[in-house]
Design an enzyme around this catalytic site. Sequence first.
Site, PDB file in Angstrom:
ATOM      1  N   VAL A 162       0.566  -1.257  -0.016  1.00  0.00           N
ATOM      2  CA  VAL A 162      -0.600  -0.045   0.081  1.00  0.00           C
ATOM      3  C   VAL A 162       0.733   0.705  -0.177  1.00  0.00           C
ATOM      4  O   VAL A 162       0.580   2.574  -0.766  1.00  0.00           O
ATOM      5  CB  VAL A 162      -0.788   0.039   1.116  1.00  0.00           C
ATOM      6  CG1 VAL A 162      -1.732   1.609   1.410  1.00  0.00           C
ATOM      7  CG2 VAL A 162      -2.205  -1.183   1.446  1.00  0.00           C
ATOM      8  N   ASP A 206      10.251   3.136   5.759  1.00  0.00           N
ATOM      9  CA  ASP A 206      10.418   1.673   5.719  1.00  0.00           C
ATOM     10  C   ASP A 206      11.498   1.376   7.565  1.00  0.00           C
ATOM     11  O   ASP A 206      12.351   1.108   7.114  1.00  0.00           O
ATOM     12  CB  ASP A 206       9.899   0.744   4.236  1.00  0.00           C
ATOM     13  CG  ASP A 206       8.672  -0.132   5.171  1.00  0.00           C
ATOM     14  OD1 ASP A 206       7.685  -0.846   4.375  1.00  0.00           O
ATOM     15  OD2 ASP A 206       9.476  -1.580   6.475  1.00  0.00           O
ATOM     16  N   THR A 265      -1.977  -4.424   9.935  1.00  0.00           N
ATOM     17  CA  THR A 265      -2.520  -4.691  10.877  1.00  0.00           C
ATOM     18  C   THR A 265      -3.102  -5.777  10.971  1.00  0.00           C
ATOM     19  O   THR A 265      -4.391  -6.185  10.785  1.00  0.00           O
ATOM     20  CB  THR A 265      -3.629  -3.554  10.949  1.00  0.00           C
ATOM     21  OG1 THR A 265      -4.187  -3.248   9.519  1.00  0.00           O
ATOM     22  CG2 THR A 265      -3.456  -1.859  10.906  1.00  0.00           C
ATOM     23  N   CYS A 298      -6.678  -9.237   3.390  1.00  0.00           N
ATOM     24  CA  CYS A 298      -8.045  -8.554   3.782  1.00  0.00           C
ATOM     25  C   CYS A 298      -9.129  -9.128   4.570  1.00  0.00           C
ATOM     26  O   CYS A 298      -9.586  -9.469   5.646  1.00  0.00           O
ATOM     27  CB  CYS A 298      -7.942  -7.471   2.612  1.00  0.00           C
ATOM     28  SG  CYS A 298      -7.522  -6.690   2.078  1.00  0.00           S
ATOM     29  N   ARG A 352       0.558 -14.941   1.583  1.00  0.00           N
ATOM     30  CA  ARG A 352       0.040 -15.001   2.828  1.00  0.00           C
ATOM     31  C   ARG A 352      -1.620 -15.378   3.186  1.00  0.00           C
ATOM     32  O   ARG A 352      -2.637 -15.109   2.508  1.00  0.00           O
ATOM     33  CB  ARG A 352      -0.358 -12.832   3.469  1.00  0.00           C
ATOM     34  CG  ARG A 352       0.714 -12.900   3.937  1.00  0.00           C
ATOM     35  CD  ARG A 352       0.813 -11.174   4.090  1.00  0.00           C
ATOM     36  NE  ARG A 352       0.549 -10.400   3.124  1.00  0.00           N
ATOM     37  CZ  ARG A 352       0.754  -8.992   2.885  1.00  0.00           C
ATOM     38  NH1 ARG A 352       1.507  -8.118   3.996  1.00  0.00           N
ATOM     39  NH2 ARG A 352       0.563  -8.557   1.183  1.00  0.00           N
TER      40      ARG A 352
HETATM   41  N1  LIG Z   1      -1.843  -5.076   0.035  1.00  0.00           N
HETATM   42  C1  LIG Z   1      -3.240  -4.804   0.160  1.00  0.00           C
HETATM   43  O1  LIG Z   1      -3.973  -5.729  -0.616  1.00  0.00           O
HETATM   44  C2  LIG Z   1      -4.350  -3.727   1.315  1.00  0.00           C
HETATM   45  C3  LIG Z   1      -5.494  -3.001   0.430  1.00  0.00           C
HETATM   46  C4  LIG Z   1      -6.085  -2.568   1.403  1.00  0.00           C
HETATM   47  C5  LIG Z   1      -5.220  -2.211   2.569  1.00  0.00           C
HETATM   48  N2  LIG Z   1      -5.076  -2.226   2.809  1.00  0.00           N
HETATM   49  C6  LIG Z   1      -4.094  -2.491   4.641  1.00  0.00           C
HETATM   50  O2  LIG Z   1      -3.119  -1.612   4.303  1.00  0.00           O
HETATM   51  C7  LIG Z   1      -1.505  -1.799   5.691  1.00  0.00           C
HETATM   52  C8  LIG Z   1      -0.416  -1.727   4.766  1.00  0.00           C
HETATM   53  O3  LIG Z   1      -1.295  -3.247   3.888  1.00  0.00           O
HETATM   54  P1  LIG Z   1       0.787  -3.145   2.928  1.00  0.00           P
HETATM   55  O4  LIG Z   1      -0.872  -4.495   2.398  1.00  0.00           O
HETATM   56  O5  LIG Z   1       0.774  -2.346   2.393  1.00  0.00           O
HETATM   57  O6  LIG Z   1       1.159  -4.400   4.141  1.00  0.00           O
HETATM   58  P2  LIG Z   1       2.776  -4.814   3.878  1.00  0.00           P
HETATM   59  O7  LIG Z   1       3.158  -5.798   4.670  1.00  0.00           O
HETATM   60  O8  LIG Z   1       3.037  -5.086   2.084  1.00  0.00           O
HETATM   61  O9  LIG Z   1       3.845  -3.324   4.963  1.00  0.00           O
HETATM   62  C9  LIG Z   1       3.755  -2.914   5.497  1.00  0.00           C
HETATM   63  C10 LIG Z   1       4.994  -2.641   5.642  1.00  0.00           C
HETATM   64  O10 LIG Z   1       5.824  -1.733   6.701  1.00  0.00           O
HETATM   65  C11 LIG Z   1       6.463  -1.660   7.189  1.00  0.00           C
HETATM   66  N3  LIG Z   1       6.056  -1.154   8.650  1.00  0.00           N
HETATM   67  C12 LIG Z   1       5.887  -2.170  10.064  1.00  0.00           C
HETATM   68  N4  LIG Z   1       6.056  -1.117  10.898  1.00  0.00           N
HETATM   69  C13 LIG Z   1       6.305  -0.517  10.506  1.00  0.00           C
HETATM   70  C14 LIG Z   1       6.849   0.957  11.296  1.00  0.00           C
HETATM   71  N5  LIG Z   1       6.602   0.915  12.499  1.00  0.00           N
HETATM   72  N6  LIG Z   1       7.133   2.033  10.654  1.00  0.00           N
HETATM   73  C15 LIG Z   1       7.615   1.702   9.451  1.00  0.00           C
HETATM   74  N7  LIG Z   1       7.257   1.066   8.644  1.00  0.00           N
HETATM   75  C16 LIG Z   1       6.270  -0.277   8.782  1.00  0.00           C
HETATM   76  C17 LIG Z   1       6.803  -3.983   6.674  1.00  0.00           C
HETATM   77  O11 LIG Z   1       8.038  -3.565   6.897  1.00  0.00           O
HETATM   78  C18 LIG Z   1       6.418  -3.063   5.633  1.00  0.00           C
HETATM   79  O12 LIG Z   1       7.183  -2.739   4.233  1.00  0.00           O
HETATM   80  C19 LIG Z   1      -2.552  -3.227   6.163  1.00  0.00           C
HETATM   81  O13 LIG Z   1      -3.953  -2.385   7.032  1.00  0.00           O
HETATM   82  C20 LIG Z   1      -3.794  -3.470   4.948  1.00  0.00           C
HETATM   83  O14 LIG Z   1      -4.646  -4.134   5.673  1.00  0.00           O
HETATM   84  C21 LIG Z   1      -3.506  -3.822   2.307  1.00  0.00           C
END
Ligand SMILES: NC(=O)c1ccc[n+]([C@@H]2O[C@H](COP(=O)([O-])OP(=O)(O)OC[C@H]3O[C@@H](n4cnc5c(N)ncnc54)[C@H](O)[C@@H]3O)[C@@H](O)[C@H]2O)c1
Length: 387
Positions: free
Chosen positions: A11, A30, A69, A241, A309
């Site tokens: 995201v 990150d 999350t 999700c 995942r």
């Molecule tokens: N992937 C999807 O399709 C999608 C769609 C809609 C919403 N979301 C939501 O968006 C959010 C992020 O999802 P994602 O898919 O990008 O996850 P992801 O795991 O791909 O990326 C999250 C990143 O955050 C980093 N991170 C963790 N703690 C951190 C911190 N304290 N400071 C800085 N970086 C940190 C991790 O190293 C990781 O690279 C989640 O809440 C998810 O539910 C995801």
Amino acid sequence: MKIAIIGQGYVGYALAIAASKAGHSIIGFDTNPKVISEIRGYGNLSNYQPTNSESDIKNQDSYIIAVPTPLDEKNLPDLSFLVNAVQLIARSSLKGALVINESTSFPGTLREIVITEIEKINKAKFLYAAAPERIDPANTKWSIKNTPRVIAGIDDQSSKAAYEFYKSICDEVILVSSPEVAESAKLFENTFRQVNIALVNELAQISSKLGISATEVITAAATKPFGFMKFNPGLGVGGHCIPIDPIYLAQKAEALGAPAKFIRQANLVNQQMPLYVLQRLKELLNDSLQNMKICIVGLSYKADVSDLRQSPSLVLFKELQNSGANVVFHDEIVKDFNDIKSTPLTPDSFDLTLVAVHHSNLAVDKVVASAPIVFDCTGSITGAHQL
Ligand SMILES: NC(=O)c1ccc[n+]([C@@H]2O[C@H](COP(=O)([O-])OP(=O)(O)OC[C@H]3O[C@@H](n4cnc5c(N)ncnc54)[C@H](O)[C@@H]3O)[C@@H](O)[C@H]2O)c1
């Protein structure tokens, strides 16, 4: 705007690219150095700086949170990443800033977690908004730009600032009356999918007992031009999700004394699908999977992504192994998993081939030739055994 995006995963990185293309000056932060070094290898825009150094994100105009999350080992919302991100923002901004949460979480997160945590550390005036991400991996039609974005600020000034930012990257921005509405809408969208998928997964089990094809039933029902929406059955639900977001809603509902029976039940039906499929495979192989050579086609949780995942294919893989089968997989996108490599599909190589996920480049003729029995969870292989 000078914006720091906290979390450069799926995201956060997509947002960083969209916002830098719109002309904002973006720092993508990150905590995982591997993520940042990979991104640095992509050859990025000059107004986008990926970093894992906290000192780079001091005093930005805006901070946008895009961290995981997940659920913890007790199956409860794990907001530890979010809290860490919020504390980092509170340490980084001396003069206050617009803080936006894009991470998916339960209604009340902006008010109860984000604002509370910042106010514990920093007394400057901040603006706050919730703008849950709706991105759909591998969807070539709907992107950040053309997917309408639901947002809400904590007050008028926050709403206005967040609206202006999202108008710079999205065609349509929908301002709702409170962050709780925006947060709930996101969870409800995914809960709607979860419940409907569970319903068709149940229909697949009913149709099998009736000796008819669930796909044919659903296709016939979908000819009704109103009051019906088509969902397809499958091996289960994966990604982070559909199996997770509804639990965030259920947990909050139950904490407030509201019912979440439907959500819990749908989750159960979807979780049990790999076990149902295991039973069907047993029946096809004369009640024993011992030493049967079985190939699972498609290991990721959905077509055309490499994301493993919560993939139901992995659950089935393990269940088959536990039943004594000799399991391999074929997936030209995942390629290897836990040091096991994707097996090529050669003629008559397995006792049974199971199609869990149908990537666009899958050679269907090779699937069909690979085993005397083909079981298809995707409803896309003519002549195969169906769910
Ligand atoms: N992937 C999807 O399709 C999608 C769609 C809609 C919403 N979301 C939501 O968006 C959010 C992020 O999802 P994602 O898919 O990008 O996850 P992801 O795991 O791909 O990326 C999250 C990143 O955050 C980093 N991170 C963790 N703690 C951190 C911190 N304290 N400071 C800085 N970086 C940190 C991790 O190293 C990781 O690279 C989640 O809440 C998810 O539910 C995801």
